[in-house]
Design a protein around this motif. Structure first.
Motif, short mmCIF file in Angstrom:
data_model
loop_
_atom_site.label_atom_id
_atom_site.label_comp_id
_atom_site.label_asym_id
_atom_site.label_seq_id
_atom_site.Cartn_x
_atom_site.Cartn_y
_atom_site.Cartn_z
N VAL A 14 12.79 33.11 -45.05
CA VAL A 14 12.47 33.83 -46.18
C VAL A 14 13.41 35.08 -46.85
N ASP A 31 15.45 39.79 -58.61
CA ASP A 31 14.84 39.80 -57.34
C ASP A 31 15.43 40.57 -56.57
N ASP A 32 14.71 41.03 -55.51
CA ASP A 32 14.96 42.21 -54.66
C ASP A 32 14.80 42.15 -53.20
N PRO A 38 5.99 40.36 -51.27
CA PRO A 38 5.71 39.28 -52.25
C PRO A 38 6.13 37.95 -51.91
N TYR A 39 7.43 37.78 -51.69
CA TYR A 39 7.79 36.77 -51.18
C TYR A 39 7.40 35.95 -50.05
N ALA A 42 4.17 34.24 -51.45
CA ALA A 42 4.59 33.15 -52.05
C ALA A 42 4.89 31.85 -51.28
N PHE A 43 5.69 32.42 -50.19
CA PHE A 43 5.94 31.41 -49.36
C PHE A 43 4.58 30.50 -48.63
N ASP A 45 1.60 30.21 -50.09
CA ASP A 45 1.28 29.36 -50.93
C ASP A 45 1.82 28.07 -50.99
#
Lengths: 150, 150
Positions: A14, A31-32, A38-39, A42-43, A45
């Protein structure tokens, strides 16, 4: 593509994927990679959804490209599945060798294997080089893509 | 919208939905309400997927409009969800009353309720009236939409 491998992204990819999303004329403001939380959510999900395929192309085991393929069922066109490609990125130092074309061709082939009747994607109107790239791969610029930020 | 109800499509709405898909300048050659079997199979796929919302707007209990909302998880934009709207149709005899705008606004609101950062859709380049309709609803024509038939 002798030393490249296309595979599903893993959780430990990620950080590398987010760096590619942020290293982009349009993604830089959105994007940061400094806060991965948060990434990673999301991954999880994406990874749990059987219609989502977050992919990387790896050199050795290191991700140098990414895309997401989504399989969308629908009623139109006699109940056709469609493959949708989003978030295509190739790391700057691996561009120009045809890697991106091979990667998108993989997504087209995978869509066909899964029984899709159509592959679709959108590209920002300012990315004219990308438009030529997709037309060379056989895509037709038949639609306008509309977005609304919430 | 006093006598209209927006609700999830049921299996026994499929025939009415397919008639709306086929009664369309572009859909006429692609869809055929004469054989419902492939559509019913697709309905079951859509209905079983927790990120798919096949909706109808009904007058009484009769579907007079349809759209499909797909919630797509992704890494871009800090792991944002996006709502995608496809296959928007309003039956000819119910157009012109603002029903379509109310229906699309429902999809925007539902995307917001589900935490989406963005709503997106594509529209055939020839559907210029539809483009003005989406721009009036706040959408920006920021992308080109590419399709490849398999």
């Amino acid at each position: 593509m002798t030393d490249y491998t296309i595979r599903r992204a893993r959780r430990d990819d990620v950080a590398a994927i987010v760096r590619m999303l942020a290293d982009d004329q349009l993604g830089a403001t959105r994007d940061d990679p400094g806060d991965l939380e948060p990434y990673l959510r999301a991954f999880d999900d994406i990874d749990a959804d059987r219609n989502q395929f977050l992919m990387v192309v790896a050199s050795g085991d290191e991700p140098v490209g990414t895309l997401q393929l989504t399989i969308i069922p629908g009623l139109a066109r006699r109940g056709a599945l469609r493959g949708q490609i989003e978030a295509v990125r190739i790391r700057a130092d691996h561009r120009g060798s045809g890697l991106g074309a091979d990667f998108v061709r993989w997504a087209i082939d995978e869509s066909r294997r899964r029984g899709c009747a159509l592959v679709q994607l959108t590209s920002d109107v300012t990315r004219t080089e990308a438009h030529r790239f997709y037309e060379r791969l056989g895509f037709t610029p038949s639609h306008m893509g509309f977005k609304l930020k919430l």
